[in-house]
Design a protein around this motif. Structure first.
Motif, PDB file in Angstrom:
ATOM      1  N   SER A 260       0.994  10.013  -4.344  1.00  0.00           N
ATOM      2  CA  SER A 260      -0.067  10.610  -4.276  1.00  0.00           C
ATOM      3  C   SER A 260       1.016  11.549  -2.928  1.00  0.00           C
ATOM      4  O   SER A 260       0.264  12.622  -3.379  1.00  0.00           O
ATOM      5  CB  SER A 260      -1.357  10.266  -3.333  1.00  0.00           C
ATOM      6  OG  SER A 260      -0.942   9.338  -2.157  1.00  0.00           O
ATOM      7  N   THR A 261       1.706  11.158  -2.530  1.00  0.00           N
ATOM      8  CA  THR A 261       2.032  12.356  -1.597  1.00  0.00           C
ATOM      9  C   THR A 261       3.278  13.244  -2.549  1.00  0.00           C
ATOM     10  O   THR A 261       3.453  14.949  -2.242  1.00  0.00           O
ATOM     11  CB  THR A 261       2.744  12.155  -0.146  1.00  0.00           C
ATOM     12  OG1 THR A 261       1.412  11.254   0.358  1.00  0.00           O
ATOM     13  CG2 THR A 261       3.234  12.873   0.708  1.00  0.00           C
TER      14      THR A 261
ATOM     15  N   ASP B 177      -3.246   5.204   2.422  1.00  0.00           N
ATOM     16  CA  ASP B 177      -3.560   5.762   1.236  1.00  0.00           C
ATOM     17  C   ASP B 177      -5.547   6.793   1.495  1.00  0.00           C
ATOM     18  O   ASP B 177      -6.064   6.984  -0.290  1.00  0.00           O
ATOM     19  CB  ASP B 177      -2.767   5.862  -0.138  1.00  0.00           C
ATOM     20  CG  ASP B 177      -3.353   6.772  -1.402  1.00  0.00           C
ATOM     21  OD1 ASP B 177      -2.786   8.356  -1.011  1.00  0.00           O
ATOM     22  OD2 ASP B 177      -3.569   6.697  -2.344  1.00  0.00           O
TER      23      ASP B 177
ATOM     24  N   SER C 131       1.268   3.414  -3.316  1.00  0.00           N
ATOM     25  CA  SER C 131       0.239   4.551  -3.569  1.00  0.00           C
ATOM     26  C   SER C 131       0.411   5.860  -2.745  1.00  0.00           C
ATOM     27  O   SER C 131      -0.107   7.030  -3.248  1.00  0.00           O
ATOM     28  CB  SER C 131      -1.242   4.143  -3.253  1.00  0.00           C
ATOM     29  OG  SER C 131      -2.400   4.815  -3.753  1.00  0.00           O
ATOM     30  N   MET C 132       0.715   6.022  -1.603  1.00  0.00           N
ATOM     31  CA  MET C 132       1.096   7.018  -0.871  1.00  0.00           C
ATOM     32  C   MET C 132       1.803   7.615  -0.653  1.00  0.00           C
ATOM     33  O   MET C 132       1.482   8.932  -0.474  1.00  0.00           O
ATOM     34  CB  MET C 132       0.704   6.172   1.065  1.00  0.00           C
ATOM     35  CG  MET C 132       0.778   7.693   2.013  1.00  0.00           C
ATOM     36  SD  MET C 132       2.014   7.739   2.435  1.00  0.00           S
ATOM     37  CE  MET C 132       1.736   9.057   3.186  1.00  0.00           C
TER      38      MET C 132
ATOM     39  N   ARG D 183      -7.272  11.572   0.740  1.00  0.00           N
ATOM     40  CA  ARG D 183      -6.819  12.387   0.073  1.00  0.00           C
ATOM     41  C   ARG D 183      -5.588  13.566   0.744  1.00  0.00           C
ATOM     42  O   ARG D 183      -5.992  14.311   1.571  1.00  0.00           O
ATOM     43  CB  ARG D 183      -7.703  12.992  -0.477  1.00  0.00           C
ATOM     44  CG  ARG D 183      -7.222  13.258  -1.848  1.00  0.00           C
ATOM     45  CD  ARG D 183      -8.330  14.092  -2.924  1.00  0.00           C
ATOM     46  NE  ARG D 183      -8.296  15.436  -2.523  1.00  0.00           N
ATOM     47  CZ  ARG D 183      -9.674  16.738  -2.350  1.00  0.00           C
ATOM     48  NH1 ARG D 183     -10.179  16.474  -3.738  1.00  0.00           N
ATOM     49  NH2 ARG D 183      -9.545  17.764  -2.267  1.00  0.00           N
ATOM     50  N   PHE D 184      -4.665  12.860  -0.003  1.00  0.00           N
ATOM     51  CA  PHE D 184      -3.419  13.790   0.621  1.00  0.00           C
ATOM     52  C   PHE D 184      -3.280  15.458   0.622  1.00  0.00           C
ATOM     53  O   PHE D 184      -2.418  16.507   0.955  1.00  0.00           O
ATOM     54  CB  PHE D 184      -1.806  13.237   0.029  1.00  0.00           C
ATOM     55  CG  PHE D 184      -0.818  14.081   1.192  1.00  0.00           C
ATOM     56  CD1 PHE D 184      -0.365  13.652   2.690  1.00  0.00           C
ATOM     57  CD2 PHE D 184      -0.326  15.166   0.749  1.00  0.00           C
ATOM     58  CE1 PHE D 184       0.726  14.205   2.977  1.00  0.00           C
ATOM     59  CE2 PHE D 184       0.517  15.875   0.804  1.00  0.00           C
ATOM     60  CZ  PHE D 184       1.779  15.823   2.291  1.00  0.00           C
TER      61      PHE D 184
ATOM     62  N   ARG E  49       0.687  -1.244   0.638  1.00  0.00           N
ATOM     63  CA  ARG E  49       0.039  -0.038  -0.289  1.00  0.00           C
ATOM     64  C   ARG E  49       1.180   1.474  -0.089  1.00  0.00           C
ATOM     65  O   ARG E  49       0.639   1.762  -0.645  1.00  0.00           O
ATOM     66  CB  ARG E  49      -0.916   0.096   0.876  1.00  0.00           C
ATOM     67  CG  ARG E  49      -1.874  -1.045   1.199  1.00  0.00           C
ATOM     68  CD  ARG E  49      -2.958  -1.060   2.434  1.00  0.00           C
ATOM     69  NE  ARG E  49      -2.400  -0.771   3.296  1.00  0.00           N
ATOM     70  CZ  ARG E  49      -3.853  -1.078   4.750  1.00  0.00           C
ATOM     71  NH1 ARG E  49      -5.019  -0.519   4.268  1.00  0.00           N
ATOM     72  NH2 ARG E  49      -3.198  -1.189   5.663  1.00  0.00           N
TER      73      ARG E  49
END
Length: 327
Positions: free
Chosen positions: A87-88, A164, A83-84, A167-168, A80
């Motif tokens: 997006s970050t 994630d 993805s985090m 929403r960052f 996971r």
């Protein structure tokens, strides 16, 4: 039919009460975690640029040296985290003047999370300021967050889950709310801004969850109101932002490492009169949660009782110097 003498009945009840209180206190002692401590290797970090060379971690007591620290507690998160991180870093790229660090705290994973992050970041994000800390013991999410916060460098310190789910980009909402409480230029300003999913209760994000999960969610909210944090609609969202002064005040005092640590932090903030802003954020459920609904809900209830009992009995309290008193 023989009846017990009133005086004998009184002493029998008194004796049973004393025994019950003694057993309850012994249970409290058994369930109360010892004061947290760090092992020498846990005071070091590695970077994707030089993964074989550990370097000493800084301290929350040091002056801030960058704008934003992002603390990511991670336990078996090889699937996971990509993805985090994506997006970050994609969001942060829109703010080139904002200095930041991502501090991944591997909570003694068994899937090689630390090594994976170092390798993945070196391949995909070689210029990103990513640090990895590896704990020698599994402390729990609260312990991993605490460790990261105590060694972060930012003026603002963000706790964010590895899945994630939040929403960052909503970090801008938290930053705006925190700026209103604790302006950036004021180093001693206290403030906390927490993401909230309370506005999603009637939406598909929550409605489609299992009956048991929702039942336990509402039950926890009821217990939390009784415990003294009923003013916060969502205590458990894994998206919380702290001013550096607030982090200095809160995290050295944190004792619980389990899922209920969020509640402890909010109770501490209330006790220390640190203002907290609750900010609606976007959120979606992500598969792969480490939370066992029934088991961890029961543990959260137990730890909440431990927290309140230790606070009410004065075992977890602070002297004039602001230090945590020994048990």
């Amino acid at each position: 039919m023989a009846f017990m003498d009133p005086s004998q009945f009184f002493y029998t009840v008194l004796f049973a009460l004393i025994i019950g209180l003694a057993l309850a206190y012994l249970a409290l002692l058994a369930w109360t975690p010892p004061p947290p401590h760090e092992l020498p290797s846990e005071k070091q970090y590695r970077t994707p640029k030089d993964p074989k060379t550990p370097r000493p971690l800084p301290s929350i007591e040091d002056a801030a040296s960058l704008d934003l620290s992002i603390i990511v507690p991670a336990y078996n998160e090889t699937k996971r985290l990509p993805s985090m991180l994506s997006s970050t870093l994609e969001h942060l790229a829109s703010f080139p003047k904002r200095t930041f660090e991502i501090l991944v705290v591997d909570d003694h994973s068994s899937d090689g999370t630390a090594a994976f992050v170092l390798k993945h970041a070196a391949e995909r994000y070689p210029k990103a300021n990513i640090r990895v800390v590896q704990l020698e013991r599994n402390l729990g999410k609260g312990g991993a967050v605490r460790h990261g916060m105590l060694h972060a460098r930012g003026r603002r310190l963000l706790m964010v889950d590895a899945d994630d789910a939040s929403r960052f980009a909503d970090v801008e909402l938290l930053l705006g709310a925190l700026d209103a409480l604790a302006p950036v230029g004021t180093e001693d300003a206290l403030g906390v801004a927490i993401g909230s999913r309370a506005h999603l209760v009637k939406t598909e994000a929550v409605v489609k969850r299992s009956f048991l999960r929702n039942f336990l969610m509402y039950g926890l909210h009821t217990v939390l109101r009784i415990a003294g944090v009923g003013h916060i609609r969502d205590t458990q969202c894994g998206f919380k932002l702290f001013s550096r002064a607030a982090a200095r005040a809160l995290f050295p005092r944190q004792r619980l490492a389990s899922w209920i640590f969020d509640v402890e932090l909010l109770l501490l903030a209330k006790t220390l009169r640190i203002p907290v802003a609750e900010v609606p954020v976007n959120w979606h459920e992500v598969a792969g949660s480490k939370l066992s609904v029934v088991r961890d809900s029961l543990q959260m209830l137990r730890d909440l009782l431990v927290l309140r009992a230790n606070m009410l009995l004065g075992r977890w309290n602070w002297n004039e110097g602001g230090k945590l008193k020994a048990d």
